[in-house]
Structures are given as C-alpha cells and as structure tokens.
Design a protein around this motif. Structure first.
Motif, PDB file in Angstrom:
ATOM      1  N   ILE B 107       0.702  -1.145  -0.001  1.00 40.73           N
ATOM      2  CA  ILE B 107      -0.005   0.097  -0.058  1.00 40.73           C
ATOM      3  C   ILE B 107       0.796   1.081   0.168  1.00 40.73           C
ATOM      4  CG2 ILE B 107      -1.550   1.386   1.250  1.00 40.73           C
ATOM      5  CD1 ILE B 107      -2.732  -1.496   2.248  1.00 40.73           C
ATOM      6  N   TYR B 108       1.923   1.474   0.984  1.00 38.06           N
ATOM      7  CA  TYR B 108       2.814   2.490   0.729  1.00 38.06           C
ATOM      8  C   TYR B 108       3.806   2.376  -0.212  1.00 38.06           C
ATOM      9  CZ  TYR B 108       5.866   0.097   4.357  1.00 38.06           C
ATOM     10  OH  TYR B 108       6.614  -0.728   4.994  1.00 38.06           O
ATOM     11  N   TYR B 111       3.566   3.652  -3.725  1.00 42.62           N
ATOM     12  CA  TYR B 111       3.432   5.332  -3.685  1.00 42.62           C
ATOM     13  C   TYR B 111       5.063   5.833  -3.851  1.00 42.62           C
ATOM     14  CZ  TYR B 111       2.094  10.037  -2.926  1.00 42.62           C
ATOM     15  OH  TYR B 111       2.027  11.485  -3.137  1.00 42.62           O
ATOM     16  N   SER B 382      -6.758  -2.586  -3.286  1.00 48.14           N
ATOM     17  CA  SER B 382      -5.649  -2.226  -2.899  1.00 48.14           C
ATOM     18  C   SER B 382      -5.199  -0.602  -3.357  1.00 48.14           C
ATOM     19  CB  SER B 382      -4.132  -2.910  -3.356  1.00 48.14           C
ATOM     20  OG  SER B 382      -4.313  -3.118  -4.689  1.00 48.14           O
ATOM     21  N   CYS B 386      -4.558   2.521  -0.778  1.00 43.51           N
ATOM     22  CA  CYS B 386      -3.479   3.497  -1.315  1.00 43.51           C
ATOM     23  C   CYS B 386      -4.003   4.759  -0.951  1.00 43.51           C
ATOM     24  CB  CYS B 386      -2.886   3.088  -2.693  1.00 43.51           C
ATOM     25  SG  CYS B 386      -2.003   1.805  -2.873  1.00 43.51           S
TER      26      CYS B 386
END
Lengths: 33, 517
Positions: B107-108, B111, B382, B386
């Motif tokens: 999720i992170y 990014y 997901s 996010c």
C-alpha cells in the motif's frame, strides 16, 4: 581510506563475489537453468 | 468445482531472478550505506555477516522449503502452508500475517516507487535540476508530494499521475501471471538493474576529487568514510541489532513473499542452491553496488563535515535530496540521475509485484478463483487502500504502516514460521524437506542454527526492539497532537484489515470443508 578500511572492503567483496560465483557455477554445472 | 491447476515457474533462473528481485529494493542502495556509516563503518560488516549466516540464510531456506511444501498441496500462502505443517485448526490463523504484512507494505511502497518514476522522468526533462541547493531540493520533494504548493508544483497532480502509472504497471504485470508477468519482468529488470548500477558505480569510482580546492574530498576517502572500521561500536548492542535489522529488510525474509514464490515450484525443484543464489545476488547489489555509489559520491561533493549531515538525514534524504544535487554537478548529470532513479525504480517494481502476489495467490488458491480475476479484485481493493497514504502523507500514515507492516510483522512472522517449521513440523522433517531435490548439501551445523540459534536471535531482536524503540512508538511519544487522530485511525484500519484477512482465511476453509462433504 585507511588500510583497515581497504581490508574490510576487499574481504567483504571477496566473500560476496565468491558465494555468488560459486552458486551460478553450481547452477550452470547442474545444467538445470 | 474442480481445483484449478496452479502455474509453475518457466525456468530455475526465473524464480532466482524473481526472489532476488523481491529482495533487491530501495534499501540496498539507500538504507545499507546509511546504516553502515552510522554503525561503525567497516566494523559493521562483522555483525552484518554474522546476522547473514545465523538469520538471513537460514530464514531464506526455511521460507523456500515451507513455500514449496505448501505449493505441493495447492497452497500459495502461509495459512495453507502452516495448516499442512501443523495439523491444527489454529495453524492457518498464524499465517494471516503472511498475507496482511505484504499487503500493508504494498500500500505505501507503490507510492514511494511512483516518486522514483517521477524523479527518473524529471531527470530526463531537466526539471529536477531547477532545484539547486538542499533547501530547494527539499522544497521540490515536498511540492511533488503535494505537502506544499510552491514554484515547482501547484498540487499533487504530477505525483498522482505517476502513482496511477506505477500502480497500473504493477497490476498489468500481475495480470499476466507468474510466468508471463513476474518472471518475464524479473528476467529483464534484474540484469538491466545490475548494468545500470555498474555504470553509475564506475562513474562514481572514477570521479576522483571533483573540487580542486578540496583534494581530500575524493571518492577514495568517501569509501573510507563508509569502510574504515571503528571497533569500539561493536560493544554496543544497538549496532548488532541494526545489522540484524538490515539483513532482515534486505533479504525480504519474514514477509511471506518467498513462501508464495516458492509455492510455484514443483516438489523436485531445488531450494538450497536457488535460495543461496538469490542471497548472493542481493548482497552483490547491496554491499558492492549500493556501498559504492551514494556515500562515496556525496562525500566527494560535500566533504567530511557535510557527509555527516547527509548520513544523519537518513536514507530517504540521501536518495531524493542529496543524490539529485550531486548528479547536477556531473557532466551528463541528467543521464546519470536517470540511470540512478531507473535502477531504483526497477528495484522497486520487482519488489512491489512480489508484495502483491501473496494476496492474489490467496484469493486464487483458497477461493478457487481465476488468477486474472483475483488480480482485478486485488487491484480495486488495494487502489482504494493506497489513497489515505497519498492524501494524509504529512500526517504520519506512511510511517505508521511501515512500522506495523514493514517492521513488526516481519520479525513476528519470521519467528512464527521458524518455530512451526523447526519445532512443530520437526527439525528432522524440516531438514529432509529442505534437501528434497537439492543441488548442494547444507552444512549440518545449520540444523542446529535453524532449530536454536535463529529463533533465539529473533526473540532477542523482538524483545530488545520492544524495550528500546517500540514502546515509545506504540505510545506515540513525540507525535504532534494534530497527527494523533490520523495515527489512531491508521491503527484502527490496520486492526480491521487484519480481522478481515483472518475472517477470509476462516471462510475459505469453511467453504472448502462444505465442498469436501
């Protein structure tokens, strides 16, 4: 860079290159790529 | 409904590249040099190699063996594999972290990966070099992240666009499956990454002293800053923990992704040599390439006092602030900056697809759903998950996810899997399982290490971290008041997510039980 730093660098590199080269040599020797 | 036939890897080299791709990430090029610099330089390599032998390599073999064992029974994730290791109704719930952890990291991580893609693009267009000093480069980063509006960015649009592109690339690769997606990606990305890394490394090592006014500010002394040993620090337990932590993060052990990747092997496939080869490739990327780029070049431009601040600033600042500024000063700097960010992006994407695969495999294997449909379900869920990371970045959401998913879950999961494998399944069965189809024999001493030393080491790390660092973190010591609701919200969301995964695990077994009847 002092002599001890150079020794640590060279020994670390030698261990890693040695292990990696040994592994690939074994894989290709087994001809099971 | 008949059980779906699971995919397998196309070649042995394919899975080695995939596992190495999962392991080689941003940490190899940014976290390692900073950790080594802050923890005794060359002397750091003593606890580092000890942790590699006692923790990293044994856990690698344990996870490969558990994964292959579970895969034989059609399970691609920890709940199924654990259920086969330990015939208990509880066993599958111990494996929940093996799906939850990688999902949280994904999720992170996606990014952050998208920032790298953005920076690679801005290196080529030259936009990155509009920032000429540390403050303006920091402001470029904060503007890009959407934390402030400034002369570089008027909002989060650029960052969000690169996030969507990165996210869709991940989903596209996963959609094409193990052989057609992940294996193909890693077979191309890993050699490319090494070539880019070696090019940048050679450029750095041939730089000499770029500032003629400071002949001592040179690359050799930069290497000395990283490698000159300070043996005094070895008396400090923190240094030993830092080395163990680095081994943990760098090898991607304790996450659950290796279990999933190895589940696509066949019963006769070797895991010993393959696991060791993946370790070797990861260490080559970390110690040889990673140790020869960022710190030496930063030393050559910032000198002995400046580099201390750079190292103190942490891995993140080194990658996104210091490195672009350094590349600005090189001939063809845009090209070298692009190669640097491109190699980081390749390291990132080969890791992020591996983080997504456990959730995809779980849905596909345990609910007997077509893998492509499982990818689409995963993509939608997901993508939604996010969003808080992107829009509440300045409120500490990312750091909170990193602590629970990327640190705590790792050590806990590694401890659980080692105890289940070596103690519950039994060390003799485990030893036999590891050696099925093996091309090389594991030295017998590792039987003792896997049973006693690795779990004891993990317990020590868990206990010491809890005592020294985690209690203030859990109690939110030092967190600004305005961020506390976001941190509490993230923790509640994580508990809900963990409960949902546990519920789905229970549901999958319930449905399979009904089907069997």
């Amino acid at each position: 860079m002092n002599i001890r730093g150079l020794v640590f660098l060279l020994v670390s590199w030698a261990i890693i290159i040695g292990i990696t080269a040994y592994c690939f040599w074994q894989i290709f020797r087994a001809k099971k790529v | 409904m008949p059980k779906r036939k699971r995919e397998t890897w196309g070649t042995k080299l394919g899975i080695i590249m995939a596992v190495a791709g999962s392991a080689v990430g941003l940490g190899n090029f940014l976290r390692f040099p900073v950790q080594a610099t802050q923890n005794g330089g060359g002397a750091f390599m003593i606890p580092y190699f000890i942790a590699l032998v006692l923790l990293g390599i044994p856990l690698m073999w344990v996870e490969w063996a558990i994964g292959r064992y579970g895969g034989v029974f059609g399970h691609g994730t920890a709940p199924g594999a654990f259920n086969r290791l330990w015939n208990s109704r509880l066993a599958k719930y111990f494996g929940v972290i093996g799906i939850f952890g990688p999902l949280v990291i994904f999720i992170y991580y996606t990014y952050i990966e998208s920032w790298i893609l953005g920076y690679a693009f801005f290196s080529l267009t030259g936009q990155l070099f509009a920032a000429v000093d540390t403050n303006s480069m920091l402001s470029f980063l904060r503007g890009y992240q959407g934390l402030v509006q400034n002369q570089f960015f008027s909002g989060i649009y650029a960052s969000y666009t690169f996030f969507v592109i990165t996210f869709l690339m991940n989903i596209w690769i996963l959609y094409h499956g193990i052989k057609g997606g992940i294996e193909k990606l890693c077979n191309i990305a890993m050699p490319t990454l090494f070539v880019f890394g070696l090019i940048v490394m050679i450029r750095v090592l041939t730089l000499g002293a770029p500032d003629s006014l400071h002949p001592n500010w040179n690359v050799i002394n930069g290497l000395g800053f990283l490698w000159n040993p300070n043996f005094e620090v070895l008396k400090n337990a923190k240094v030993w923990l830092a080395a163990a932590g680095q081994i943990f993060f760098t090898l991607s052990v304790g996450i659950g992704v290796i279990i999933t990747y190895a589940s696509y092997l066949t019963k006769a496939d070797d895991v010993v040599l393959s696991g060791l080869t993946a370790v070797g490739m990861n260490e080559f990327a970390e110690v040889i390439i990673g140790g020869s780029i960022a710190i030496p070049i930063a030393f050559a431009f910032y000198g002995p006092s400046g580099i201390v601040d750079v190292a103190r600033g942490g891995a993140f600042n080194l990658g996104f602030v210091t490195m672009p500024l350094v590349f600005e000063k090189l001939f063809l700097g845009g090209l070298f900056a692009f190669l640097w960010f491109a190699l980081l992006f390749l390291a990132g994407i080969t890791s992020s697809v591996s983080l997504a695969q456990p959730a995809v495999s779980f849905v596909s294997d345990e609910f007997n759903i077509d893998p492509k449909k499982a990818v689409i379900i995963f993509g939608i869920i997901s993508f939604i998950l996010c969003q808080p990371v992107i829009f509440f970045l300045g409120n500490g959401v990312l750091d909170e996810l990193d602590f629970w998913g990327g640190t705590f879950a790792l050590v806990l999961f590694a401890l659980i899997e080692t105890i289940l494998f070596a103690w519950v399944f039994g060390i003799n069965n485990a030893w036999e399982e590891i050696h099925l189809g093996a091309h090389i024999r594991v030295p017998k001493i590792f039987k003792f290490i896997i049973k006693y030393v690795t779990p004891a080491y993990l317990l020590f790390i868990l206990g010491f971290w809890l005592y020294q660092e985690w209690i203030p973190l859990i109690l939110m010591t030092g967190v600004p008041d305005q961020n506390r609701p976001y941190i509490i919200g993230t923790r509640i969301a994580l508990i809900v997510l963990l409960a949902v995964v546990a519920f789905l695990v229970g549901l999958a077994w319930k449905l399979k039980g009904k089907e069997a009847k």
